[in-house]
Design a protein around this motif. Structure first.
Motif, mmCIF file in Angstrom:
data_model
loop_
_atom_site.group_PDB
_atom_site.id
_atom_site.type_symbol
_atom_site.label_atom_id
_atom_site.label_comp_id
_atom_site.label_asym_id
_atom_site.label_seq_id
_atom_site.Cartn_x
_atom_site.Cartn_y
_atom_site.Cartn_z
ATOM 1 N N ARG A 1 0.821 -1.227 0.000
ATOM 2 C CA ARG A 1 0.000 0.000 0.000
ATOM 3 C C ARG A 1 0.851 1.271 0.000
ATOM 4 N NH1 ARG A 1 -4.102 -2.684 4.276
ATOM 5 N NH2 ARG A 1 -5.542 -3.567 2.735
ATOM 6 N N ARG A 2 2.173 1.091 0.045
ATOM 7 C CA ARG A 2 3.122 2.216 0.015
ATOM 8 C C ARG A 2 2.908 3.176 1.177
ATOM 9 N NH1 ARG A 2 2.281 2.802 -6.410
ATOM 10 N NH2 ARG A 2 3.643 1.098 -6.998
ATOM 11 N N ARG A 3 2.899 2.617 2.362
ATOM 12 C CA ARG A 3 2.690 3.411 3.580
ATOM 13 C C ARG A 3 3.990 3.540 4.369
ATOM 14 N NH1 ARG A 3 -2.967 1.716 4.512
ATOM 15 N NH2 ARG A 3 -4.033 2.848 2.845
ATOM 16 N N GLY A 4 4.111 4.647 5.103
ATOM 17 C CA GLY A 4 5.266 4.851 5.978
ATOM 18 C C GLY A 4 6.574 4.815 5.213
ATOM 19 N N GLU A 5 7.519 4.035 5.710
ATOM 20 C CA GLU A 5 8.836 3.959 5.066
ATOM 21 C C GLU A 5 8.791 3.323 3.682
ATOM 22 O OE1 GLU A 5 8.969 0.224 7.768
ATOM 23 O OE2 GLU A 5 7.903 2.117 7.701
ATOM 24 N N TYR A 6 7.644 2.764 3.315
ATOM 25 C CA TYR A 6 7.489 2.148 1.996
ATOM 26 C C TYR A 6 6.781 3.065 0.999
ATOM 27 C CZ TYR A 6 8.546 -1.953 4.825
ATOM 28 O OH TYR A 6 9.142 -2.839 5.684
ATOM 29 N N ALA A 7 6.725 4.356 1.284
ATOM 30 C CA ALA A 7 6.011 5.306 0.418
ATOM 31 C C ALA A 7 6.505 5.267 -1.021
ATOM 32 C CB ALA A 7 6.133 6.723 0.977
ATOM 33 N N ASP A 8 7.779 4.970 -1.222
ATOM 34 C CA ASP A 8 8.340 4.917 -2.573
ATOM 35 C C ASP A 8 8.530 3.487 -3.072
ATOM 36 O OD1 ASP A 8 8.518 7.704 -2.767
ATOM 37 O OD2 ASP A 8 10.433 7.710 -1.691
ATOM 38 N N ALA A 9 7.918 2.531 -2.402
ATOM 39 C CA ALA A 9 8.084 1.127 -2.791
ATOM 40 C C ALA A 9 7.489 0.884 -4.181
ATOM 41 C CB ALA A 9 7.401 0.214 -1.774
ATOM 42 N N PRO A 10 8.142 0.045 -4.961
ATOM 43 C CA PRO A 10 7.596 -0.298 -6.269
ATOM 44 C C PRO A 10 6.432 -1.272 -6.140
ATOM 45 C CG PRO A 10 9.550 -1.575 -5.836
ATOM 46 C CD PRO A 10 9.402 -0.616 -4.683
ATOM 47 N N ARG A 11 5.590 -1.322 -7.126
ATOM 48 C CA ARG A 11 4.527 -2.336 -7.173
ATOM 49 C C ARG A 11 5.162 -3.626 -7.674
ATOM 50 N NH1 ARG A 11 -0.696 -0.968 -6.915
ATOM 51 N NH2 ARG A 11 0.320 0.012 -5.178
ATOM 52 N N PRO A 12 5.178 -4.693 -6.877
ATOM 53 C CA PRO A 12 5.866 -5.915 -7.302
ATOM 54 C C PRO A 12 5.153 -6.612 -8.467
ATOM 55 C CG PRO A 12 4.778 -6.245 -5.186
ATOM 56 C CD PRO A 12 4.607 -4.806 -5.539
ATOM 57 N N ASP A 13 5.966 -7.252 -9.289
ATOM 58 C CA ASP A 13 5.452 -8.078 -10.380
ATOM 59 C C ASP A 13 4.943 -9.412 -9.854
ATOM 60 O OD1 ASP A 13 6.258 -6.287 -12.527
ATOM 61 O OD2 ASP A 13 8.299 -6.876 -12.009
ATOM 62 N N LEU A 14 5.437 -9.805 -8.677
ATOM 63 C CA LEU A 14 5.078 -11.087 -8.084
ATOM 64 C C LEU A 14 5.334 -11.025 -6.585
ATOM 65 C CD1 LEU A 14 4.220 -14.071 -8.631
ATOM 66 C CD2 LEU A 14 6.656 -14.581 -8.900
ATOM 67 N N VAL A 15 4.438 -11.631 -5.801
ATOM 68 C CA VAL A 15 4.595 -11.732 -4.348
ATOM 69 C C VAL A 15 4.682 -13.208 -3.989
ATOM 70 C CG1 VAL A 15 3.543 -11.311 -2.086
ATOM 71 C CG2 VAL A 15 3.294 -9.606 -3.924
ATOM 72 N N LEU A 16 5.739 -13.580 -3.263
ATOM 73 C CA LEU A 16 5.857 -14.915 -2.674
ATOM 74 C C LEU A 16 5.470 -14.759 -1.213
ATOM 75 C CD1 LEU A 16 9.261 -16.087 -4.216
ATOM 76 C CD2 LEU A 16 6.942 -16.613 -5.009
ATOM 77 N N LEU A 17 4.315 -15.327 -0.838
ATOM 78 C CA LEU A 17 3.703 -15.090 0.474
ATOM 79 C C LEU A 17 3.671 -16.355 1.312
ATOM 80 C CD1 LEU A 17 1.933 -13.240 2.361
ATOM 81 C CD2 LEU A 17 -0.051 -14.071 1.049
#
Length: 138
Positions: free
Chosen positions: A48-64
């Motif tokens: 959601r690009r919150r807090g310290e992840y404000a500039d995080a990229p949208r991943p092409d894939l998530v391994l959860l």
């Protein structure tokens, strides 16, 4: 031949499993910028690009990983699929046993794929190609 994902998010609280997954990605020839978070709350903040992840990229894939502290895989997946901005992000759920994979497929739904940890290189390559839209480099 290498496969390229721009960004891959690994959500796992076990550092040894993260290291192994990263080694298998290298062996599979999957190149990406890898981002790692250790629990479900951090995964959602990253996505959601919150807090310290404000500039995080949208991943092409998530391994959860399915079993996480604070918010487990079921909660993370449900929130992702309920959020119209994130619903299309490809997710591979990882768990510890083959029986669990079959159970999750029928009970939880919502993920693009389910697999047993540790993930083998060939399987990672297939996920990258099929779900992450990986480009091949000769």
């Amino acid at each position: 031949m290498e496969r390229v994902l721009r960004d891959l998010l690994i959500v796992d609280d076990n550092p040894a499993d993260v290291r192994y997954t990263e080694e298998m990605l290298k062996e599979a020839g999957v190149k990406s910028d890898r981002h790692v978070v250790g629990d479900g709350v951090e995964a959602l903040r990253f996505l959601r690009r919150r807090g310290e992840y404000a500039d995080a990229p949208r991943p092409d894939l998530v391994l959860l990983d399915w079993y996480l502290p604070r918010k487990d895989g079921r909660e993370v997946l449900a929130e992702l699929r309920a959020d119209e901005r994130l619903a299309g992000v490809p997710v591979v759920v990882m768990t510890g046993s083959r029986l669990e994979v079959e159970s999750l497929r029928t009970e939880s739904g919502g993920a693009d794929a389910y697999t047993v940890k540790p993930i083998e290189p060939d399987e990672l390559r297939r996920f990258a190609e099929r779900l992450g839209g990986a480009r091949r480099l000769a």
